[in-house]
Motif scaffolding. Structure first.
Motif, PDB file in Angstrom:
ATOM      1  N   GLN A  34     -55.635 -24.239  23.822  1.00 62.43           N
ATOM      2  CA  GLN A  34     -54.996 -24.218  25.130  1.00 62.43           C
ATOM      3  C   GLN A  34     -55.273 -25.484  25.935  1.00 62.43           C
ATOM      4  N   LYS A  35     -55.742 -26.513  25.296  1.00 62.94           N
ATOM      5  CA  LYS A  35     -56.033 -27.766  25.992  1.00 62.94           C
ATOM      6  C   LYS A  35     -54.746 -28.399  26.508  1.00 62.94           C
ATOM      7  N   LYS A  36     -54.877 -29.183  27.574  1.00 66.57           N
ATOM      8  CA  LYS A  36     -53.706 -29.804  28.205  1.00 66.57           C
ATOM      9  C   LYS A  36     -52.899 -30.653  27.243  1.00 66.57           C
ATOM     10  N   LYS A  90     -52.942 -25.702   1.634  1.00 66.22           N
ATOM     11  CA  LYS A  90     -53.752 -26.282   0.564  1.00 66.22           C
ATOM     12  C   LYS A  90     -54.967 -25.428   0.223  1.00 66.22           C
ATOM     13  N   THR A  91     -55.680 -24.989   1.258  1.00 71.59           N
ATOM     14  CA  THR A  91     -56.936 -24.272   1.017  1.00 71.59           C
ATOM     15  C   THR A  91     -56.803 -22.750   1.107  1.00 71.59           C
ATOM     16  N   GLY A  92     -55.777 -22.287   1.812  1.00 69.64           N
ATOM     17  CA  GLY A  92     -55.614 -20.851   2.012  1.00 69.64           C
ATOM     18  C   GLY A  92     -56.473 -20.300   3.139  1.00 69.64           C
ATOM     19  N   ASP A  93     -57.229 -21.205   3.808  1.00 70.40           N
ATOM     20  CA  ASP A  93     -58.074 -20.774   4.928  1.00 70.40           C
ATOM     21  C   ASP A  93     -57.223 -20.363   6.114  1.00 70.40           C
ATOM     22  N   LYS A  94     -57.764 -19.447   6.912  1.00 63.29           N
ATOM     23  CA  LYS A  94     -57.091 -19.035   8.135  1.00 63.29           C
ATOM     24  C   LYS A  94     -57.425 -20.026   9.244  1.00 63.29           C
ATOM     25  N   VAL A  95     -56.388 -20.559   9.874  1.00 63.73           N
ATOM     26  CA  VAL A  95     -56.565 -21.523  10.962  1.00 63.73           C
ATOM     27  C   VAL A  95     -56.165 -20.822  12.263  1.00 63.73           C
ATOM     28  N   PRO A  96     -57.092 -20.707  13.239  1.00 66.71           N
ATOM     29  CA  PRO A  96     -56.742 -20.035  14.486  1.00 66.71           C
ATOM     30  C   PRO A  96     -55.777 -20.885  15.319  1.00 66.71           C
ATOM     31  N   VAL A  97     -54.782 -20.236  15.914  1.00 67.17           N
ATOM     32  CA  VAL A  97     -53.824 -20.923  16.777  1.00 67.17           C
ATOM     33  C   VAL A  97     -53.573 -20.082  18.030  1.00 67.17           C
ATOM     34  N   GLU A  98     -53.206 -20.778  19.087  1.00 68.94           N
ATOM     35  CA  GLU A  98     -52.775 -20.128  20.324  1.00 68.94           C
ATOM     36  C   GLU A  98     -51.251 -20.134  20.338  1.00 68.94           C
ATOM     37  N   VAL A  99     -50.643 -19.176  21.023  1.00 68.48           N
ATOM     38  CA  VAL A  99     -49.189 -19.124  21.104  1.00 68.48           C
ATOM     39  C   VAL A  99     -48.767 -19.546  22.510  1.00 68.48           C
ATOM     40  N   PHE A 100     -48.125 -20.729  22.567  1.00 67.24           N
ATOM     41  CA  PHE A 100     -47.580 -21.230  23.820  1.00 67.24           C
ATOM     42  C   PHE A 100     -46.231 -20.551  24.037  1.00 67.24           C
ATOM     43  N   ALA A 101     -45.999 -20.022  25.229  1.00 67.60           N
ATOM     44  CA  ALA A 101     -44.739 -19.347  25.535  1.00 67.60           C
ATOM     45  C   ALA A 101     -44.159 -19.903  26.826  1.00 67.60           C
ATOM     46  N   ALA A 102     -42.858 -20.103  26.833  1.00 65.33           N
ATOM     47  CA  ALA A 102     -42.141 -20.538  28.030  1.00 65.33           C
ATOM     48  C   ALA A 102     -40.891 -19.674  28.150  1.00 65.33           C
ATOM     49  N   ILE A 103     -40.516 -19.359  29.381  1.00 65.44           N
ATOM     50  CA  ILE A 103     -39.331 -18.532  29.596  1.00 65.44           C
ATOM     51  C   ILE A 103     -38.576 -19.028  30.822  1.00 65.44           C
ATOM     52  N   LEU A 104     -37.250 -19.041  30.702  1.00 64.47           N
ATOM     53  CA  LEU A 104     -36.380 -19.274  31.854  1.00 64.47           C
ATOM     54  C   LEU A 104     -36.012 -17.882  32.358  1.00 64.47           C
ATOM     55  N   PRO A 105     -36.561 -17.465  33.501  1.00 68.02           N
ATOM     56  CA  PRO A 105     -36.452 -16.062  33.907  1.00 68.02           C
ATOM     57  C   PRO A 105     -35.038 -15.584  34.194  1.00 68.02           C
ATOM     58  N   CYS A 106     -34.172 -16.438  34.648  1.00 70.72           N
ATOM     59  CA  CYS A 106     -32.825 -15.977  34.984  1.00 70.72           C
ATOM     60  C   CYS A 106     -32.049 -15.578  33.738  1.00 70.72           C
ATOM     61  N   GLY A 107     -32.140 -16.381  32.699  1.00 69.28           N
ATOM     62  CA  GLY A 107     -31.387 -16.103  31.490  1.00 69.28           C
ATOM     63  C   GLY A 107     -32.196 -15.457  30.390  1.00 69.28           C
ATOM     64  N   GLN A 108     -33.495 -15.238  30.620  1.00 71.95           N
ATOM     65  CA  GLN A 108     -34.385 -14.649  29.620  1.00 71.95           C
ATOM     66  C   GLN A 108     -34.447 -15.481  28.339  1.00 71.95           C
ATOM     67  N   ILE A 109     -34.247 -16.794  28.450  1.00 73.58           N
ATOM     68  CA  ILE A 109     -34.352 -17.674  27.299  1.00 73.58           C
ATOM     69  C   ILE A 109     -35.824 -17.983  27.094  1.00 73.58           C
ATOM     70  N   THR A 110     -36.308 -17.779  25.868  1.00 70.98           N
ATOM     71  CA  THR A 110     -37.723 -17.967  25.596  1.00 70.98           C
ATOM     72  C   THR A 110     -37.942 -19.021  24.523  1.00 70.98           C
ATOM     73  N   TYR A 111     -39.129 -19.617  24.571  1.00 67.30           N
ATOM     74  CA  TYR A 111     -39.545 -20.602  23.582  1.00 67.30           C
ATOM     75  C   TYR A 111     -41.003 -20.314  23.247  1.00 67.30           C
ATOM     76  N   TYR A 112     -41.322 -20.273  21.968  1.00 67.11           N
ATOM     77  CA  TYR A 112     -42.694 -20.044  21.520  1.00 67.11           C
ATOM     78  C   TYR A 112     -43.086 -21.129  20.521  1.00 67.11           C
ATOM     79  N   GLU A 113     -44.368 -21.488  20.536  1.00 69.98           N
ATOM     80  CA  GLU A 113     -44.873 -22.458  19.568  1.00 69.98           C
ATOM     81  C   GLU A 113     -46.355 -22.217  19.357  1.00 69.98           C
ATOM     82  N   ALA A 114     -46.781 -22.288  18.118  1.00 71.40           N
ATOM     83  CA  ALA A 114     -48.202 -22.164  17.791  1.00 71.40           C
ATOM     84  C   ALA A 114     -48.844 -23.534  17.955  1.00 71.40           C
ATOM     85  N   VAL A 115     -49.940 -23.594  18.708  1.00 72.74           N
ATOM     86  CA  VAL A 115     -50.668 -24.845  18.938  1.00 72.74           C
ATOM     87  C   VAL A 115     -52.152 -24.595  18.662  1.00 72.74           C
ATOM     88  N   PRO A 116     -52.918 -25.665  18.352  1.00 71.27           N
ATOM     89  CA  PRO A 116     -54.328 -25.487  17.995  1.00 71.27           C
ATOM     90  C   PRO A 116     -55.209 -24.876  19.087  1.00 71.27           C
TER      91      PRO A 116
END
Length: 154
Positions: free
Chosen positions: A133-135, A105-131
């Motif tokens: 690092q709060k719990k 709507k405004t075109g403003d830049k909104v800062p986000v953190e990138v949450f990352a999770a990985i299953l190490p055996c299969g190298q399956i990854t998941y990423y999500e932008a969140v507002p």
């Protein structure tokens, strides 16, 4: 091929210090500094190599430079091998620097953190932008993923 060229190609250690070239001695003296500088943000092997070539125009090739650098790093940095059982563990963390999303709507830049999770055996990854690092965002990120997966199955 001469012995020095074979050494560059196959990495055969030359024990006789007198047979080492002046080029190798120069690089050997500067490698600790290069390794230290590699830890700095923005410093790459390529930038170090270009600096090396300014001082030593007839120096080693980029491949050889990186090979000597990597060998020294491998000797100095201990490595631990961890065996994983499939599905047993998942590693989670927030990745890198903050990113920015544009508000539609405004075109403003909104800062986000990138949450990352990985299953190490299969190298399956998941990423999500969140507002932040709060719990609550860590939990809500995980809950929203579970809900989406459940909805897909139903």
């Amino acid at each position: 091929m001469d012995e020095q060229h074979l050494h560059e190609l196959f990495g055969v250690d030359i024990d006789n210090a007198s047979s080492r070239s002046a080029e190798y001695k120069y690089l050997e003296e500067h490698i600790p500094e290069y390794i230290k500088r590699l830890k700095s943000r923005g410093t790459t092997r390529r930038s170090l190599y270009e600096e090396y070539l300014k001082n030593r125009p007839q120096g080693y090739s980029y491949y050889s430079f990186c090979l000597y650098l990597r060998r020294e790093i491998e000797v100095k940095v201990p490595v631990v091998r961890i065996d994983h059982i499939a599905g047993d563990q998942m590693y989670v963390d927030f990745a890198g620097d903050k990113l920015y999303l544009s508000d539609e709507k405004t075109g403003d830049k909104v800062p986000v953190e990138v949450f990352a999770a990985i299953l190490p055996c299969g190298q399956i990854t998941y990423y999500e932008a969140v507002p932040s690092q709060k719990k609550e965002y860590l939990y809500s990120s995980r809950q929203s993923q579970v809900c989406r997966n459940k909805a897909r199955r139903d």
